[in-house]
Design a protein around this motif. Structure first.
Motif, short mmCIF file in Angstrom:
data_model
loop_
_atom_site.label_atom_id
_atom_site.label_comp_id
_atom_site.label_asym_id
_atom_site.label_seq_id
_atom_site.Cartn_x
_atom_site.Cartn_y
_atom_site.Cartn_z
N LEU A 16 40.54 5.66 68.29
CA LEU A 16 39.57 5.66 69.22
C LEU A 16 38.20 4.80 68.53
O LEU A 16 37.89 4.11 69.44
CB LEU A 16 39.05 7.05 69.41
CG LEU A 16 37.76 7.32 70.28
CD1 LEU A 16 38.21 6.93 71.74
CD2 LEU A 16 37.35 8.91 70.29
N LEU A 54 36.86 1.43 70.18
CA LEU A 54 35.36 1.40 70.90
C LEU A 54 34.63 0.36 70.28
O LEU A 54 33.77 -0.23 70.91
CB LEU A 54 34.92 2.69 70.89
CG LEU A 54 35.27 3.79 71.88
CD1 LEU A 54 34.38 5.00 71.70
CD2 LEU A 54 35.09 3.28 73.20
N TYR A 68 38.35 8.83 84.64
CA TYR A 68 37.02 8.69 84.29
C TYR A 68 36.04 7.75 84.88
O TYR A 68 34.91 8.42 85.25
CB TYR A 68 37.12 8.50 82.75
CG TYR A 68 35.95 8.62 81.84
CD1 TYR A 68 35.50 9.75 81.38
CD2 TYR A 68 35.13 7.63 81.70
CE1 TYR A 68 34.17 9.90 80.69
CE2 TYR A 68 33.87 7.52 81.15
CZ TYR A 68 33.57 8.82 80.45
OH TYR A 68 32.04 8.82 79.71
N ASP A 74 29.07 0.57 85.53
CA ASP A 74 30.47 0.51 85.16
C ASP A 74 31.34 0.08 86.67
O ASP A 74 32.48 0.40 87.00
CB ASP A 74 31.15 1.89 84.80
CG ASP A 74 31.32 1.99 83.48
OD1 ASP A 74 31.18 0.88 82.87
OD2 ASP A 74 31.26 3.17 82.79
N GLU A 77 31.50 -5.42 80.76
CA GLU A 77 30.04 -5.28 80.97
C GLU A 77 29.50 -6.65 81.81
O GLU A 77 28.62 -6.39 82.67
CB GLU A 77 29.26 -4.91 79.85
CG GLU A 77 29.73 -3.55 79.09
CD GLU A 77 31.00 -3.41 78.43
OE1 GLU A 77 31.37 -4.58 78.10
OE2 GLU A 77 31.34 -2.46 78.38
N THR A 86 25.56 -1.33 77.27
CA THR A 86 26.51 -0.36 77.40
C THR A 86 27.77 -0.70 76.69
O THR A 86 28.68 0.22 76.49
CB THR A 86 26.99 0.43 78.84
OG1 THR A 86 27.53 -0.51 79.81
CG2 THR A 86 25.52 1.14 79.47
N MET A 88 30.45 -1.04 74.04
CA MET A 88 30.22 -0.05 72.74
C MET A 88 30.40 -0.98 71.34
O MET A 88 30.16 -0.58 70.33
CB MET A 88 31.52 0.84 72.81
CG MET A 88 31.12 1.98 73.83
SD MET A 88 29.76 2.75 73.47
CE MET A 88 30.23 3.90 72.01
N ASP A 131 25.12 7.15 79.08
CA ASP A 131 26.64 6.94 79.34
C ASP A 131 27.56 7.64 78.57
O ASP A 131 28.81 7.96 79.01
CB ASP A 131 26.72 5.20 78.98
CG ASP A 131 28.16 4.73 79.27
OD1 ASP A 131 28.71 5.29 80.38
OD2 ASP A 131 28.27 3.68 78.79
N ASN A 154 28.18 12.94 77.80
CA ASN A 154 29.26 14.27 78.14
C ASN A 154 29.36 14.98 76.96
O ASN A 154 29.60 16.25 77.19
CB ASN A 154 30.59 13.45 78.72
CG ASN A 154 31.29 12.69 77.76
OD1 ASN A 154 31.98 13.22 76.72
ND2 ASN A 154 31.29 11.46 77.87
N PRO A 155 29.55 14.74 75.82
CA PRO A 155 29.75 15.67 74.58
C PRO A 155 28.45 16.45 74.54
O PRO A 155 28.41 17.53 73.71
CB PRO A 155 29.90 14.88 73.33
CG PRO A 155 30.24 13.47 73.61
CD PRO A 155 29.58 13.29 75.13
N ILE A 180 38.54 11.51 80.23
CA ILE A 180 38.67 10.07 79.52
C ILE A 180 39.98 10.07 78.60
O ILE A 180 40.66 8.90 78.56
CB ILE A 180 37.52 9.72 78.38
CG1 ILE A 180 37.39 8.44 77.92
CG2 ILE A 180 37.78 10.80 77.19
CD1 ILE A 180 37.13 7.36 78.67
N TYR A 215 42.63 7.01 78.90
CA TYR A 215 43.31 6.29 77.88
C TYR A 215 44.82 6.49 77.80
O TYR A 215 45.54 5.40 77.37
CB TYR A 215 42.93 6.85 76.54
CG TYR A 215 41.33 6.63 76.26
CD1 TYR A 215 40.57 5.60 76.55
CD2 TYR A 215 40.68 7.69 75.40
CE1 TYR A 215 39.31 5.20 76.27
CE2 TYR A 215 39.34 7.40 75.00
CZ TYR A 215 38.74 6.21 75.39
OH TYR A 215 37.56 6.05 74.93
N GLN A 238 37.71 14.41 70.05
CA GLN A 238 36.42 14.74 70.38
C GLN A 238 35.67 14.81 69.21
O GLN A 238 34.37 14.40 68.99
CB GLN A 238 36.20 15.97 71.36
CG GLN A 238 36.98 15.62 72.83
CD GLN A 238 36.17 14.45 73.49
OE1 GLN A 238 35.14 14.38 73.48
NE2 GLN A 238 37.16 13.41 73.51
N PHE A 244 34.85 11.52 67.67
CA PHE A 244 33.81 10.79 68.64
C PHE A 244 32.52 11.41 68.26
O PHE A 244 31.36 10.50 68.16
CB PHE A 244 34.25 11.05 70.10
CG PHE A 244 33.18 10.12 71.01
CD1 PHE A 244 33.41 8.76 70.90
CD2 PHE A 244 32.68 10.81 72.23
CE1 PHE A 244 32.60 8.01 71.92
CE2 PHE A 244 32.06 9.99 73.13
CZ PHE A 244 32.11 8.89 73.00
#
Ligand SMILES: Nc1ncnc2c1ncn2[C@@H]1O[C@@H]2COP(=O)(O)O[C@H]2[C@H]1O
Length: 864
Positions: free
Chosen positions: A469, A473, A577, A619, A648, A690, A692, A744, A747-748, A762, A766, A796, A799
């Motif tokens: 991951l 990213l 997502y 997005d 982007e 945005t 990554m 962006d 969410n966590p 997400i 993926y 997660q 991440f």
């Protein structure tokens, strides 16, 4: 008897100690020559005629006249006057008698004799003394300006920069001290001679008056006189002594500047090889500093081989030039350089050399030593001298000279210069020098903030899914290995079809939900459900109204609504997502951040409006696949953007294509050109932020400015220090970038049930990409994101560990939203628990959502 080498006038010769003929000055007036600086007299002219002439129109006559007055016209009352005349004579004599093999003749960088000297006469009350000076100056061809007030005189001086200013200091109520200081405060006045006219009694009484005038900045004082001839004398002396000295100073200044700009290394020592001067090239290339070397010897500081010094010295001390190779050592590294040296003896007084001038030719520096220097400015320079392959040394020199002459200097150049200085000062500590070299090498890299996944990353995480991951990213898109047909989203949705019913009537349930639109706990999935997957339209309008985006853009509500319709339609609802719910979620987070006091204090209405617009569109037209996938599949977008920042770039370009493509959706149509440019820049910059792969670049820049001790202060919330760094446009840009980045990937940091749903979505996207890659025979970008085996909790945890934690700690330190960290930490613990309990697959997570997580999102989960 010999002849002056300039004008051929007869001069006497004497044998000096070295057996060199040294000219002595000629006292016989009839043998005077007219060659000016180095010779004193004329062999061609008739001095008798000159002395009788009442007019003195030319330089030639001035010189002659000066000689006459030395003998006949000295005012016995004017001690200063006579002293100056004597010094004129003796300095002229010295010029002639001192000339030896090491004396360089130079023309003065002076206004004389080519232009008319400018004289400013400042007399509060014009009187016979003033008249006499005027007449005398007029005879000598001075360009005269007069003034009778301080202010007027200063204005005149500042306008014309006179060579000579004569101020009458006899009048009471005239603040000549102030005038003189004001002139001296004017740039360039160091080359101006300022004379005070004083009463005779000033000399007779005491020397206090004179001393205080000199202290104010006057060069000297003249006794009042109404005798025109005396005035003429004074002016001639002023011109030939004082003004010439000023010109010599200016010349020296110019020469020192030239020395500092030249590439060769120049050192001046005294006759015992103690440093007296070194030029800038020397400081740079040899790592020495002028102030550190003064008084120290060449052997101590620079020259490797004392035998070479002795060889050189035996010539120099006999007043002979010497040239030959010299081995120099750089102070800190002890690295040696061989360079050709030309050494010249120089005598400040008498005939014995008092100083040595050493010139090292940089072109001759031995290239075999270049490899010893690592990554420093020196090595760049020396490296450049080694470009022999070009063939033409001249070409290389001139092109380098051009480069050096460019008025460009990047911050990195300054940094490397400072590092070089540090290196020179750490002495012979090899380890430290090595570390400094390494720092310098890294700094010289072109992409300072671009983060690469650490080489030992896989060792630090034993979780392949995390490795997959984070690598995917943060890394740039891989090279395409397999050509495959690409999938392109339909463009049909980009066409705007106006709603027949006008602005949307909002049902009560949505209205109630939107009342909580600014809360961090806002239930975006419920809105998705209630709006039948059109959350962006409803939430967007609500937020646009709240932040008065209509006012900021001078645009009607209808256009804003149309814009949201088009934007939402161009998100792909089929993406699990990257759909318009994600856009709405990012917009909602942005609005939440904008509500915070700290943001309110720095964001202009246009900043707020463009931040919301960027968030909504960030997005746009996302294909549900990563940039790496597009590159690997030769997607037209990857072709268009050359595999760089593919998605982007597309989101930003698409935003403007849609917005400008139809007047009914053009929310920028009423902005003037400059405001539109700014708005466009803001939106593009935020959307591109945005990406990554630039995550650590943006984070590092933000932390550098806002999270250092001095900017944030030891206590969060210390307003006076918090606000210090955010005043510049650049810093505001950093904040806006960080804001959209945090939005962006917020969410966590949302409440658990929202966080889990985003993680599921997400992961699903993926997995879909992995499925497609496998089906199409493309390289699999994240092999561990395989729906059969992937652990979602582990992904997660990784991440948060690698991306989210530091970022949100920094953001919270800036914006003061501790709930972000609270939710993030609580969620993290829950993910660990899920992992330990083996709730890892999509199915497992969905079961959890249906059971222990809040039911309010289950409807949206089912609808997926
Ligand atoms: N909860 C998450 N878990 C793993 N990856 C995520 C998560 N949230 C966001 N991302 C990734 O972070 C990326 C941020 O930019 P994108 O929206 O283009 O794509 C996003 C995802 O690839």
């Amino acid at each position: 008897m010999s002849n002056c080498e300039h004008c051929g006038s007869p001069i006497l010769l004497n044998k000096d100690n070295f057996g060199v003929s040294t000219p002595l000055y000629e006292t016989d007036e009839s043998s005077s020559s007219n060659c000016g600086w180095f010779c004193f007299g004329s062999k061609k002219s008739d001095p008798t005629k000159r002395s009788k002439s009442p007019e003195f129109p030319t330089e030639l006559r001035e010189a002659r006249y000066q000689r006459r007055t030395i003998q006949f016209e000295i005012d016995p009352n004017s001690t200063v006057f006579s002293r100056r005349l004597h010094s004129t004579v003796s300095s002229s004599i010295l010029k002639v008698s001192k000339r030896g093999p090491n004396e360089t003749k130079y023309g003065l960088i002076s206004p004389t004799p080519k232009h008319h000297l400018k004289l400013l006469l400042v007399f509060a009350h014009p009187d016979p003394v003033c008249d006499s000076l005027s007449k005398a100056a007029d005879k000598l061809g001075f360009e005269i300006t007069t003034s009778n007030t301080n202010i007027g005189a200063l204005d005149e001086y500042q306008a014309k920069s006179h060579d000579l200013v004569i101020v009458d200091t006899r009048a009471k109520n005239f603040d000549n001290d102030l005038l003189c200081r004001s002139i001296r405060n004017t740039k360039g006045s160091q080359h101006t001679v300022i004379i005070a006219i004083v009463r005779k009694s000033a000399f007779e009484r005491d020397d206090v008056t004179i001393a205080s005038l000199l202290e104010s900045g006057f060069n000297r004082c003249l006794i009042e006189t109404t005798n025109v001839l005396v005035c003429v004398n004074e002016l001639i002396v002023l011109k030939h002594c004082d003004l010439r000295t000023m010109a010599q100073h200016a010349t020296c200044q110019a020469m020192y500047t030239a020395l500092d700009k030249c590439r060769d290394l120049v050192i001046v020592t005294d006759d015992s090889y103690k440093f007296q001067y070194m030029n800038a090239a020397c400081e740079r290339q040899l790592g020495l500093r002028q102030e550190d070397t003064i008084g120290k010897t060449l052997q101590e500081q620079l020259v490797y081989d004392t035998v070479q010094i002795n060889t050189m010295g035996s010539s120099l001390l006999r007043a002979r030039e010497w040239s030959g190779p010299m081995t120099l050592k750089r102070k800190s590294t002890q690295e040696t350089i061989v360079s050709n040296c030309r050494a010249v003896p120089f005598s400040c007084a008498g005939r014995m050399p008092t100083h040595f001038i050493l010139v090292f030719d940089t072109n001759s520096i031995d290239p075999s030593n270049l490899s010893q220097s690592r990554g420093s400015i020196h090595s760049i320079r020396r490296g450049s001298t080694d470009v022999r392959s070009i063939g033409s040394d001249y070409l290389r020199r001139t092109s380098l000279a051009k480069l050096n002459a460019l008025p460009l200097e990047a911050p990195i150049t300054k940094i490397v210069g400072l590092i070089d200085q540090i290196r020179e000062n750490v002495g012979s500590n090899g380890q430290l020098v090595q570390l400094i070299d390494k720092v310098e090498d890294i700094l010289k890299g072109s992409e300072l903030y671009v983060s690469h996944v650490k080489e030992d990353f896989r060792m630090k995480t034993d979780e392949p899914v995390v490795s997959d991951l984070i690598t995917a990213l943060l890394s740039k898109a891989p090279q395409p290995t397999v050509t495959a047909s690409s999938r392109r989203s339909s463009n049909d949705s980009s066409v705007f079809r106006p709603s027949r019913t006008g602005l949307i009537k909002v049902p009560a349930a949505i209205r109630d939900l939107l009342d909580t639109a600014l809360m961090w706990e806002f239930d975006i999935f419920k809105l998705e459900d209630l709006t039948r997957k059109r959350p962006l339209q409803h939430l967007g309008m609500n937020l646009f109204n709240h932040f008065d985006v209509c006012g900021a853009l001078n645009c009607d509500e209808r256009t804003l609504s149309n814009w949201l319709t088009v934007i939402e339609a161009n998100y792909h609802a089929e993406n699990s997502y990257h759909n318009s719910t994600h856009a709405a979620d990012v917009m909602q987070a942005t609005a939440g951040f904008l509500e915070k006091e700290r943001m309110k204090s720095i964001m202009e209405p246009l900043d707020e409006a463009t931040s919301l617009i960027a968030a909504a569109a960030h997005d746009l037209d996302h294909p549900g696949k990563s940039s790496a996938f597009l590159t690997n599949s030769n997607n037209p977008l990857a072709i268009l953007y050359n595999d760089v920042t593919v998605l982007e770039s597309h989101h930003a370009a698409m935003t403007f294509k849609l917005t400008l493509g139809d007047e009914r959706v053009n929310i920028f149509k009423n902005l003037d050109r400059d405001t539109y440019k700014l708005a466009r820049h803001n939106v593009i910059d935020m959307i591109l932020a945005t990406e990554m792969t630039k995550h650590f670049e943006h984070l590092a820049k933000f932390v550098n400015v806002f999270c250092t001790r001095s900017s944030v202060g030891s206590e969060i919330g210390d307003q006076s220090e918090d606000y210090a760094p955010i005043l510049t446009a650049e810093n505001t840009t950093l904040v806006k970038r960080m804001m959209i980045k945090c939005s962006d990937v917020s969410n966590p940091t949302r409440p658990l049930r929202l966080c889990v749903e985003w993680a599921r979505r997400i992961a699903e996207e993926y997995f879909q990409q992995t499925d497609d890659e496998k089906a199409r025979g493309l390289p699999v970008v994240m092999p561990m994101f395989d729906r059969q085996c992937c652990s979602i909790p582990k992904s997660q945890i990784g991440f948060v560990d690698y991306i989210i934690n530091d970022m949100f700690e920094a953001w919270n330190a800036f914006i003061d939203m501790p709930e972000l960290l609270t939710y993030m930490r609580q969620n993290y613990i829950r993910w660990k628990e899920f992992d330990e309990q083996n709730h890892t697959t999509l199915n497992d997570i969905q079961k959890l959502q249906a059971t222990i997580l809040a039911p309010s999102i289950t409807s949206s989960i089912k609808s997926d």
